[in-house]
Scaffold this active site. Structure first.
Site, PDB file in Angstrom:
ATOM      1  N   ASN A   9     -50.765 -43.164 -78.987  1.00 57.66           N
ATOM      2  CA  ASN A   9     -49.498 -42.837 -78.657  1.00 57.66           C
ATOM      3  C   ASN A   9     -49.489 -42.823 -77.081  1.00 57.66           C
ATOM      4  O   ASN A   9     -49.938 -42.077 -76.260  1.00 57.66           O
ATOM      5  CB  ASN A   9     -49.128 -41.354 -78.854  1.00 57.66           C
ATOM      6  CG  ASN A   9     -47.905 -40.547 -78.661  1.00 57.66           C
ATOM      7  OD1 ASN A   9     -46.982 -41.410 -78.263  1.00 57.66           O
ATOM      8  ND2 ASN A   9     -47.950 -39.319 -78.846  1.00 57.66           N
ATOM      9  N   TRP A  10     -48.568 -43.801 -76.622  1.00 54.67           N
ATOM     10  CA  TRP A  10     -48.507 -44.205 -75.187  1.00 54.67           C
ATOM     11  C   TRP A  10     -47.696 -43.225 -74.573  1.00 54.67           C
ATOM     12  O   TRP A  10     -47.435 -43.163 -73.359  1.00 54.67           O
ATOM     13  CB  TRP A  10     -48.202 -45.783 -75.018  1.00 54.67           C
ATOM     14  CG  TRP A  10     -49.367 -46.581 -75.097  1.00 54.67           C
ATOM     15  CD1 TRP A  10     -50.665 -46.563 -75.400  1.00 54.67           C
ATOM     16  CD2 TRP A  10     -49.291 -48.078 -75.063  1.00 54.67           C
ATOM     17  NE1 TRP A  10     -51.363 -47.536 -75.583  1.00 54.67           N
ATOM     18  CE2 TRP A  10     -50.377 -48.502 -75.128  1.00 54.67           C
ATOM     19  CE3 TRP A  10     -48.037 -49.005 -74.572  1.00 54.67           C
ATOM     20  CZ2 TRP A  10     -50.668 -49.928 -75.330  1.00 54.67           C
ATOM     21  CZ3 TRP A  10     -48.404 -50.180 -74.596  1.00 54.67           C
ATOM     22  CH2 TRP A  10     -49.701 -51.045 -74.904  1.00 54.67           C
ATOM     23  N   LYS A  11     -46.692 -42.569 -75.308  1.00 53.02           N
ATOM     24  CA  LYS A  11     -45.536 -41.641 -74.745  1.00 53.02           C
ATOM     25  C   LYS A  11     -44.888 -42.466 -73.746  1.00 53.02           C
ATOM     26  O   LYS A  11     -44.748 -43.940 -73.942  1.00 53.02           O
ATOM     27  CB  LYS A  11     -46.519 -40.626 -74.204  1.00 53.02           C
ATOM     28  CG  LYS A  11     -47.465 -39.722 -75.150  1.00 53.02           C
ATOM     29  CD  LYS A  11     -47.566 -38.260 -74.631  1.00 53.02           C
ATOM     30  CE  LYS A  11     -48.762 -37.713 -75.675  1.00 53.02           C
ATOM     31  NZ  LYS A  11     -49.257 -36.465 -75.570  1.00 53.02           N
ATOM     32  N   HIS A  94     -43.267 -34.829 -83.226  1.00 50.31           N
ATOM     33  CA  HIS A  94     -44.418 -34.627 -82.276  1.00 50.31           C
ATOM     34  C   HIS A  94     -44.074 -33.500 -81.374  1.00 50.31           C
ATOM     35  O   HIS A  94     -42.779 -33.118 -81.417  1.00 50.31           O
ATOM     36  CB  HIS A  94     -44.390 -35.876 -81.394  1.00 50.31           C
ATOM     37  CG  HIS A  94     -45.544 -35.903 -80.402  1.00 50.31           C
ATOM     38  ND1 HIS A  94     -45.843 -35.101 -79.303  1.00 50.31           N
ATOM     39  CD2 HIS A  94     -46.812 -36.383 -80.560  1.00 50.31           C
ATOM     40  CE1 HIS A  94     -46.704 -35.122 -78.572  1.00 50.31           C
ATOM     41  NE2 HIS A  94     -47.560 -35.833 -79.517  1.00 50.31           N
ATOM     42  N   GLU A 166     -51.774 -31.655 -85.429  1.00 53.52           N
ATOM     43  CA  GLU A 166     -52.165 -31.568 -84.065  1.00 53.52           C
ATOM     44  C   GLU A 166     -51.530 -30.294 -83.471  1.00 53.52           C
ATOM     45  O   GLU A 166     -50.458 -29.906 -83.214  1.00 53.52           O
ATOM     46  CB  GLU A 166     -51.130 -32.548 -83.263  1.00 53.52           C
ATOM     47  CG  GLU A 166     -51.146 -34.049 -83.410  1.00 53.52           C
ATOM     48  CD  GLU A 166     -50.699 -35.049 -82.377  1.00 53.52           C
ATOM     49  OE1 GLU A 166     -51.517 -35.449 -81.817  1.00 53.52           O
ATOM     50  OE2 GLU A 166     -49.424 -35.014 -82.046  1.00 53.52           O
ATOM     51  N   SER A 214     -56.372 -34.382 -77.559  1.00 59.19           N
ATOM     52  CA  SER A 214     -57.475 -34.533 -76.678  1.00 59.19           C
ATOM     53  C   SER A 214     -58.506 -35.384 -77.020  1.00 59.19           C
ATOM     54  O   SER A 214     -59.425 -34.966 -76.556  1.00 59.19           O
ATOM     55  CB  SER A 214     -57.546 -33.076 -75.962  1.00 59.19           C
ATOM     56  OG  SER A 214     -56.759 -32.512 -75.273  1.00 59.19           O
ATOM     57  N   GLY A 235     -53.415 -39.580 -77.497  1.00 52.74           N
ATOM     58  CA  GLY A 235     -52.453 -39.703 -76.247  1.00 52.74           C
ATOM     59  C   GLY A 235     -53.050 -40.239 -75.283  1.00 52.74           C
ATOM     60  O   GLY A 235     -53.597 -41.485 -74.839  1.00 52.74           O
ATOM     61  N   GLY A 236     -53.439 -39.435 -74.087  1.00 57.98           N
ATOM     62  CA  GLY A 236     -54.011 -39.570 -72.802  1.00 57.98           C
ATOM     63  C   GLY A 236     -55.066 -40.913 -72.778  1.00 57.98           C
ATOM     64  O   GLY A 236     -54.859 -41.773 -72.073  1.00 57.98           O
TER      65      GLY A 236
HETATM   66  P1  PGA Z   1     -53.537 -36.190 -75.897  1.00 55.64           P
HETATM   67  O1  PGA Z   1     -52.185 -36.658 -76.809  1.00 55.64           O
HETATM   68  O2  PGA Z   1     -54.704 -37.017 -76.739  1.00 55.64           O
HETATM   69  O3  PGA Z   1     -53.266 -36.597 -74.708  1.00 55.64           O
HETATM   70  O4  PGA Z   1     -53.979 -34.747 -76.151  1.00 55.64           O
HETATM   71  C1  PGA Z   1     -52.135 -36.495 -78.412  1.00 55.64           C
HETATM   72  C2  PGA Z   1     -50.575 -36.291 -78.919  1.00 55.64           C
HETATM   73  O5  PGA Z   1     -49.839 -35.754 -78.001  1.00 55.64           O
HETATM   74  O6  PGA Z   1     -50.251 -36.955 -79.468  1.00 55.64           O
END
Ligand code: PGA
Length: 258
Positions: A9-11, A94, A166, A214, A235-236
């Site tokens: 998930n590149w956001k 999300h 999540e 995370s 995500g990150g």
């Molecule tokens: P994160 O994000 O891995 O940076 O915590 C996960 C997500 O928001 O789907």
């Protein structure tokens, strides 16, 4: 057998040139794998160019959002009907959309229905926030989010869906606390129990359930090893191709450990 999946998930990150360089590098570090599907969720503007560039045997695409109406006077929106044929999946519900954009149960239900009718598989994100967790309210919150989003779907549609558990407090955006895998196990079991109450055991054993929050290349194996955990939403750590390729590698290796 449920195919394992890892979603990036590149956001709201990357542009056409950085995404292209990333994919080129990731491509060199990954192989085609029968039991693992790697899904890239870039920004809307990147979906079309990446769809021309990626090796579709290795990667699938996911939209990060879509509007629930198919067309009309909704300035600035892009519908799932427009995304049809371009993406295989869409991330819906999300916590960043629930919290920053006030997406409620009804809207998320409509989006899940719109994606499904346009042959896009929803990756439905659910999870409690910190105060709900402290109040021991996790099961109720997760059940509410699940029941309301799946409302009106057929058993076949639910069987094809992906649910990402999540916990909000574990997402890097909202604190990034690292949960104990045993805590995640309890909620994954509960999600399957809920699906089985609503749609029967056969459907519950087909729906894929992921963990997200995370996740990185060090932590992923412990989550993938959980009973009934079919992958991760990242995500990150998905923004760096080296780190993400290590995460994918752990996804390959987990079968060998079993
Ligand atoms: P994160 O994000 O891995 O940076 O915590 C996960 C997500 O928001 O789907």
């Amino acid at each position: 057998m449920r195919k394992r999946i890892i979603v990036a998930n590149w956001k709201m990150n990357m542009n056409i040139s950085t995404a292209s360089i990333y994919l080129n590098n990731l491509n060199k570090r990954t192989t085609i794998h029968r039991n693992l599907e790697v899904i890239i969720g870039p920004a809307l503007t990147l979906l079309y160019p990446l769809s021309l560039e990626i090796d579709h045997r290795k990667f699938s695409l996911a939209a990060q959002n879509g509007y629930f109406k198919d067309q009309g006077a909704f300035t600035g929106e892009v519908s799932f009907a427009m995304l049809k044929g371009l993406v295989k999946y869409a991330i819906i519900g999300h916590s960043e959309r629930r919290i920053y954009f006030n997406e409620d149960h009804q809207l998320i239900r409509d989006k899940v229905a719109a994606a499904t009718r346009n042959e896009i598989i929803p990756i439905l994100c659910i999870g409690e926030n910190k105060s709900e967790r402290v109040a021991n309210d996790t099961k109720r919150v997760v059940a509410d989010q699940l029941n309301s989003a799946l409302y009106n779907l057929t058993s076949d549609e639910v069987a094809k869906m992906v649910i990402a558990y999540e916990p909000v407090w574990a997402i890097s955006t909202f604190g990034g606390e690292i949960p104990k895998p045993s805590d995640i196990q309890k909620v994954i079991d509960y999600i399957r129990f809920q699906i089985s109450e609503l749609y029967g055991a056969k459907v519950a054993s087909s729906t894929r359930v992921l963990y997200g929050g995370s996740v990185n290349s060090d932590s992923i194996t412990a989550y993938l090893a959980l009973d009934g955990c079919d992958g991760a939403l990242v995500g990150g750590a998905s923004l760096n191709y080296l780190e993400f390729s290590k995460i994918i590698e752990k996804g390959y290796l987990i079968d060998k450990l079993a």
